[in-house]
Design an enzyme around this catalytic site. Structure first.
Site, PDB file in Angstrom:
ATOM      1  N   ASP A  89      28.158  31.352  29.530  1.00 41.56           N
ATOM      2  CA  ASP A  89      26.917  31.753  30.200  1.00 41.56           C
ATOM      3  C   ASP A  89      25.771  31.928  29.211  1.00 41.56           C
ATOM      4  OD1 ASP A  89      28.216  31.679  32.583  1.00 41.56           O
ATOM      5  OD2 ASP A  89      27.957  33.803  33.081  1.00 41.56           O
ATOM      6  N   LYS A 111      41.994  34.478  37.287  1.00 40.39           N
ATOM      7  CA  LYS A 111      42.275  35.875  37.622  1.00 40.39           C
ATOM      8  C   LYS A 111      41.070  36.725  37.247  1.00 40.39           C
ATOM      9  CE  LYS A 111      45.088  39.877  36.783  1.00 40.39           C
ATOM     10  NZ  LYS A 111      43.883  40.642  36.425  1.00 40.39           N
ATOM     11  N   SER A 127      42.296  36.089  32.890  1.00 38.27           N
ATOM     12  CA  SER A 127      41.788  37.444  32.825  1.00 38.27           C
ATOM     13  C   SER A 127      40.881  37.693  31.621  1.00 38.27           C
ATOM     14  CB  SER A 127      42.973  38.417  32.859  1.00 38.27           C
ATOM     15  OG  SER A 127      42.543  39.693  33.225  1.00 38.27           O
TER      16      SER A 127
END
Length: 453
Positions: free
Chosen positions: A312, A326, A301
């Site tokens: 990224d 998750k 999470s």
């Protein structure tokens, strides 16, 4: 067998959850998640529900009051949606809020079960337990006269917690003392920090984030300042292994600490209020120091939000094993002062639009946790062992084979290869990145001087 459980690890609803801050910070105010009703309630299904309800009331082997049956119905309705939507009764709601804030009223000890006895693993600093002199290995025989023999860990934790200022007497058995003795403690507010740091090697720091609480972003900034006071950072390991997540806003603040700009995460749901995006503000607190982020199957999470954003943006090398996967956001909606529901309201996406739901973050470099067996090198003679060898051209001291063996032996106790191979590999990557950066910078400076000439 030894089973441990920290008193700061609360049961129930908070595990593996990215919680939007508004769900916990607005008190009884409920976020408006209502949508236009696209159709009427199914009358025939409501009749079926009423029939089942009545059959249970009249025919179940034990009498169950209507309020309890309705509560069971609510629980079943939420549990049928997905693994993370749930009904929070008073205890679960309190536990969730305590887990999110990192504060609770208790004794401040981490306990476990050893040989069927509740045993102290460690007292936390500056808590009633540490001030009373409790030690690791102490066995808690009785709590306010109640025997703890055979008591489950969850039940023991519940008994130790209580209102601030209330007292409890522990009967302790300690190795080296013939007789048990009593210690009376007064419960107090225990503040659990989710962030800690240390220097692994000169210029190389380690930052451990165990979960994302409301203050985790500020705690990360504080720990980075501490590390930088010990010397300029050449590289930093951010350890998110076994981090189950927590407050969404805190994960954004942590990612922001290492980014100069750009999107951190965005969420999409059915309701317009669930469609949000979060971006970094200018200011990298590490001033561009190389980063390695450690993750594993227990990273979930909010931890995945941080790892995904830094990956990224190519700000960090992500290392370890695949994360939990998750990628959903839960909103905590208070029903009254004692109860709430935790409802999945959106999916989150990394800056590049990746949904982590049921997939997880794949590390850039896969390193499994392993026990490394060191192979002793045969002690071969070196140039310094040879009779009549020349002295070092720079005047340095000789290093014979015995000197080198002794240096290896003395350094073994602090060698991360033996203690944690993933940290060892992360440290090697940071050193490689740092060396390459210096080499690249030196080449650019040399070419720049050549151009001027």
């Amino acid at each position: 067998m030894f089973i441990s459980k920290a008193l700061t690890t609360f049961l129930g609803a908070a595990a593996l959850t990215a919680l939007p801050l508004m769900g916990l910070s607005e008190g009884g105010q409920q976020p408006n998640l209502a949508t236009e009703n696209s159709g009427r309630l199914p009358l025939e299904d409501l009749r079926s529900f009423a029939k089942v309800f009545e059959q249970i009331r009249q025919g179940y082997v034990e009498e169950v009051d209507d309020r309890t049956l309705l509560e069971y119905a609510i629980k079943g309705m939420l549990q049928g949606l997905d693994p993370h939507s749930s009904y929070l009764d008073r205890r679960s709601f309190d536990d969730l809020q305590a887990n999110t804030t990192g504060e609770f009223a208790g004794l401040g000890i981490e306990v476990g079960i050893e040989d069927d006895h509740i045993t102290v693993i460690t007292p936390m600093d500056d808590t009633p337990a540490s001030r009373a002199g409790l030690r690791a290995g102490d066995v808690i025989l009785r709590l306010s006269g109640k025997s703890m023999k055979g008591v489950g860990l969850d039940e023991a934790v519940e008994w130790m917690r209580g209102p601030k200022g209330s007292s409890v007497t522990l009967t302790i058995a300690r190795k080296g003392r013939k007789q048990p003795f009593d210690v009376t403690l007064k419960r107090d507010t225990v503040r659990v920090r989710s962030v800690r740091s240390k220097v692994l090697d000169e210029g190389y720091g380690y930052l451990r984030i165990s979960q994302f609480q409301l203050d985790t972003g500020a705690d990360v900034a504080e720990e980075l300042i501490k590390l930088q006071k010990k010397g300029a950072l050449k590289g930093l390991i951010v350890d998110l292994r076994n981090n189950p997540g927590g407050v969404l806003q805190s994960s954004v603040e942590v990612a922001d600490a290492f980014l100069e700009e750009g999107l951190v995460v965005y969420t999409e749901g059915r309701n317009e209020a669930a469609n949000l995006s979060y971006s970094a503000e200018p200011g990298d607190l590490t001033e561009g120091a190389p980063l390695v982020v450690l993750i594993n199957a227990g990273s979930a999470s909010a931890a995945e939000i941080v790892a995904g954003a830094l990956q990224d943006h190519r700000r960090a090398v992500v290392m370890g094993t695949d994360s939990f996967g998750k990628g959903s956001v839960q909103t905590v909606i208070p029903i009254n002062s004692e109860r709430a529901i935790k409802l999945t309201t959106a999916l989150y996406y990394t800056p590049n639009g990746r949904s982590i739901q049921a997939q997880g973050i794949t590390p850039d470099i896969v390193v499994e946790r392993a026990k490394i067996t060191r192979l002793k090198d045969m002690q071969r003679p070196t140039e310094a062992d040879l009779a009549g060898h020349l002295n070092n051209g720079n005047g340095g001291a000789d290093r014979t084979s015995e000197d080198r063996a002794r240096e290896r032996e003395e350094g073994e106790h602090d060698n991360w290869m033996d203690r944690d191979n993933q940290i060892f590999e992360a440290l090697n990557v940071l050193k490689g990145l740092n060396l390459y950066a210096h080499r690249d910078r030196g080449l650019r400076e040399r070419f720049a001087r050549a151009d001027k000439q």
